[in-house]
Design a protein around this motif. Structure first.
Motif, PDB file in Angstrom:
ATOM      1  N   ASN A   1       2.168   9.143  -6.758  1.00  0.00           N
ATOM      2  CA  ASN A   1       2.559  10.519  -6.465  1.00  0.00           C
ATOM      3  C   ASN A   1       3.087  11.197  -7.734  1.00  0.00           C
ATOM      4  O   ASN A   1       3.945  10.641  -8.421  1.00  0.00           O
ATOM      5  CB  ASN A   1       3.633  10.514  -5.374  1.00  0.00           C
ATOM      6  CG  ASN A   1       4.067  11.898  -4.981  1.00  0.00           C
ATOM      7  OD1 ASN A   1       4.720  12.592  -5.758  1.00  0.00           O
ATOM      8  ND2 ASN A   1       3.721  12.291  -3.780  1.00  0.00           N
ATOM      9  N   PRO A   2       2.601  12.400  -8.063  1.00  0.00           N
ATOM     10  CA  PRO A   2       3.050  13.093  -9.277  1.00  0.00           C
ATOM     11  C   PRO A   2       4.566  13.326  -9.317  1.00  0.00           C
ATOM     12  O   PRO A   2       5.176  13.247 -10.391  1.00  0.00           O
ATOM     13  CB  PRO A   2       2.296  14.422  -9.233  1.00  0.00           C
ATOM     14  CG  PRO A   2       1.127  14.182  -8.353  1.00  0.00           C
ATOM     15  CD  PRO A   2       1.552  13.137  -7.362  1.00  0.00           C
ATOM     16  N   ASP A   3       5.173  13.614  -8.170  1.00  0.00           N
ATOM     17  CA  ASP A   3       6.628  13.823  -8.146  1.00  0.00           C
ATOM     18  C   ASP A   3       7.370  12.540  -8.496  1.00  0.00           C
ATOM     19  O   ASP A   3       8.376  12.575  -9.196  1.00  0.00           O
ATOM     20  CB  ASP A   3       7.082  14.344  -6.783  1.00  0.00           C
ATOM     21  CG  ASP A   3       6.620  15.767  -6.524  1.00  0.00           C
ATOM     22  OD1 ASP A   3       6.508  16.547  -7.491  1.00  0.00           O
ATOM     23  OD2 ASP A   3       6.378  16.097  -5.347  1.00  0.00           O
ATOM     24  N   PHE A   4       6.871  11.409  -8.010  1.00  0.00           N
ATOM     25  CA  PHE A   4       7.507  10.140  -8.367  1.00  0.00           C
ATOM     26  C   PHE A   4       7.356   9.876  -9.864  1.00  0.00           C
ATOM     27  O   PHE A   4       8.306   9.456 -10.519  1.00  0.00           O
ATOM     28  CB  PHE A   4       6.911   8.967  -7.569  1.00  0.00           C
ATOM     29  CG  PHE A   4       7.434   7.641  -8.042  1.00  0.00           C
ATOM     30  CD1 PHE A   4       8.685   7.200  -7.650  1.00  0.00           C
ATOM     31  CD2 PHE A   4       6.690   6.860  -8.915  1.00  0.00           C
ATOM     32  CE1 PHE A   4       9.191   6.001  -8.121  1.00  0.00           C
ATOM     33  CE2 PHE A   4       7.185   5.659  -9.384  1.00  0.00           C
ATOM     34  CZ  PHE A   4       8.439   5.222  -8.981  1.00  0.00           C
ATOM     35  N   LYS A   5       6.175  10.119 -10.384  1.00  0.00           N
ATOM     36  CA  LYS A   5       5.932   9.872 -11.807  1.00  0.00           C
ATOM     37  C   LYS A   5       6.880  10.680 -12.683  1.00  0.00           C
ATOM     38  O   LYS A   5       7.348  10.192 -13.715  1.00  0.00           O
ATOM     39  CB  LYS A   5       4.480  10.191 -12.163  1.00  0.00           C
ATOM     40  CG  LYS A   5       3.496   9.191 -11.581  1.00  0.00           C
ATOM     41  CD  LYS A   5       2.073   9.569 -11.924  1.00  0.00           C
ATOM     42  CE  LYS A   5       1.098   8.566 -11.347  1.00  0.00           C
ATOM     43  NZ  LYS A   5      -0.294   8.866 -11.664  1.00  0.00           N
ATOM     44  N   LYS A   6       7.192  11.909 -12.276  1.00  0.00           N
ATOM     45  CA  LYS A   6       8.093  12.771 -13.050  1.00  0.00           C
ATOM     46  C   LYS A   6       9.573  12.445 -12.821  1.00  0.00           C
ATOM     47  O   LYS A   6      10.402  12.771 -13.657  1.00  0.00           O
ATOM     48  CB  LYS A   6       7.860  14.238 -12.682  1.00  0.00           C
ATOM     49  CG  LYS A   6       6.558  14.805 -13.180  1.00  0.00           C
ATOM     50  CD  LYS A   6       6.469  16.291 -12.922  1.00  0.00           C
ATOM     51  CE  LYS A   6       6.115  16.528 -11.476  1.00  0.00           C
ATOM     52  NZ  LYS A   6       5.868  17.944 -11.137  1.00  0.00           N
ATOM     53  N   ALA A   7       9.873  11.826 -11.692  1.00  0.00           N
ATOM     54  CA  ALA A   7      11.272  11.609 -11.299  1.00  0.00           C
ATOM     55  C   ALA A   7      11.991  10.668 -12.263  1.00  0.00           C
ATOM     56  O   ALA A   7      11.441   9.674 -12.719  1.00  0.00           O
ATOM     57  CB  ALA A   7      11.335  11.040  -9.888  1.00  0.00           C
ATOM     58  N   LYS A   8      13.214  11.028 -12.538  1.00  0.00           N
ATOM     59  CA  LYS A   8      14.084  10.151 -13.323  1.00  0.00           C
ATOM     60  C   LYS A   8      15.007   9.355 -12.416  1.00  0.00           C
ATOM     61  O   LYS A   8      15.500   8.304 -12.779  1.00  0.00           O
ATOM     62  CB  LYS A   8      14.894  10.983 -14.312  1.00  0.00           C
ATOM     63  CG  LYS A   8      14.029  11.645 -15.355  1.00  0.00           C
ATOM     64  CD  LYS A   8      14.840  12.476 -16.303  1.00  0.00           C
ATOM     65  CE  LYS A   8      13.882  13.103 -17.308  1.00  0.00           C
ATOM     66  NZ  LYS A   8      14.373  14.303 -17.883  1.00  0.00           N
TER      67      LYS A   8
ATOM     68  N   LYS B   1       0.828  -1.206   0.000  1.00  0.00           N
ATOM     69  CA  LYS B   1       0.000   0.000   0.000  1.00  0.00           C
ATOM     70  C   LYS B   1       0.866   1.262   0.000  1.00  0.00           C
ATOM     71  O   LYS B   1       0.572   2.227  -0.703  1.00  0.00           O
ATOM     72  CB  LYS B   1      -0.944   0.000   1.202  1.00  0.00           C
ATOM     73  CG  LYS B   1      -2.051  -1.013   1.078  1.00  0.00           C
ATOM     74  CD  LYS B   1      -2.959  -0.999   2.291  1.00  0.00           C
ATOM     75  CE  LYS B   1      -4.051  -2.048   2.157  1.00  0.00           C
ATOM     76  NZ  LYS B   1      -4.931  -2.075   3.325  1.00  0.00           N
ATOM     77  N   ILE B   2       1.928   1.237   0.783  1.00  0.00           N
ATOM     78  CA  ILE B   2       2.836   2.384   0.843  1.00  0.00           C
ATOM     79  C   ILE B   2       3.490   2.602  -0.518  1.00  0.00           C
ATOM     80  O   ILE B   2       3.537   3.727  -1.036  1.00  0.00           O
ATOM     81  CB  ILE B   2       3.909   2.174   1.935  1.00  0.00           C
ATOM     82  CG1 ILE B   2       3.255   2.227   3.323  1.00  0.00           C
ATOM     83  CG2 ILE B   2       5.030   3.197   1.804  1.00  0.00           C
ATOM     84  CD1 ILE B   2       4.151   1.749   4.447  1.00  0.00           C
ATOM     85  N   MET B   3       3.972   1.526  -1.125  1.00  0.00           N
ATOM     86  CA  MET B   3       4.652   1.647  -2.420  1.00  0.00           C
ATOM     87  C   MET B   3       3.675   2.075  -3.518  1.00  0.00           C
ATOM     88  O   MET B   3       4.030   2.876  -4.389  1.00  0.00           O
ATOM     89  CB  MET B   3       5.336   0.331  -2.789  1.00  0.00           C
ATOM     90  CG  MET B   3       6.479  -0.073  -1.861  1.00  0.00           C
ATOM     91  SD  MET B   3       7.914   1.032  -1.955  1.00  0.00           S
ATOM     92  CE  MET B   3       7.772   1.915  -0.434  1.00  0.00           C
TER      93      MET B   3
END
Length: 104
Positions: A38-45, A30-32
């Motif tokens: 999360n939008p920041d994770f989606k954008k993160a490289k 659930k945490i993962m």
């Protein structure tokens, strides 16, 4: 204060050990999943995360899922120096100097 901090760590460790393995994995998923949405994770490289120990939030599946599409950095301890190293697959991990935690 040091005693309070030490006592708090012991208390938290005891609470984590009381969690059943199945429940720990369920909560970890659930945490993962929340992190992945999360939008920041989606954008993160590049993502900095740890290779989990048995009493921590389970990160192994998450790392294995994302390491080919994002740069996954894991901490590596060398003496008193903390370095960040790129995860390049499970076969590239070895026991680290501190506590035998797997690291690149």
């Amino acid at each position: 204060m040091v005693t309070d901090k030490r006592e708090l760590r012991i208390h938290i460790r005891q609470l984590k050990q009381q969690l059943l393995e199945g429940l720990r994995l369920e909560k970890s998923e659930k945490i993962m999943a929340r992190l992945e949405s999360n939008p920041d994770f989606k954008k993160a490289k590049t993502v900095l995360i740890y290779w989990s120990m048995p009493d921590e939030v389970h990160t192994h599946d998450f790392i294995n899922k994302w390491w080919k599409s994002k740069i996954i950095l894991l901490p590596s301890v060398q003496g008193s120096v903390l370095k960040l190293k790129q995860f390049m697959g499970f076969d590239s991990l070895q026991k680290g100097e501190l506590m035998g935690i797997l690291e690149p």
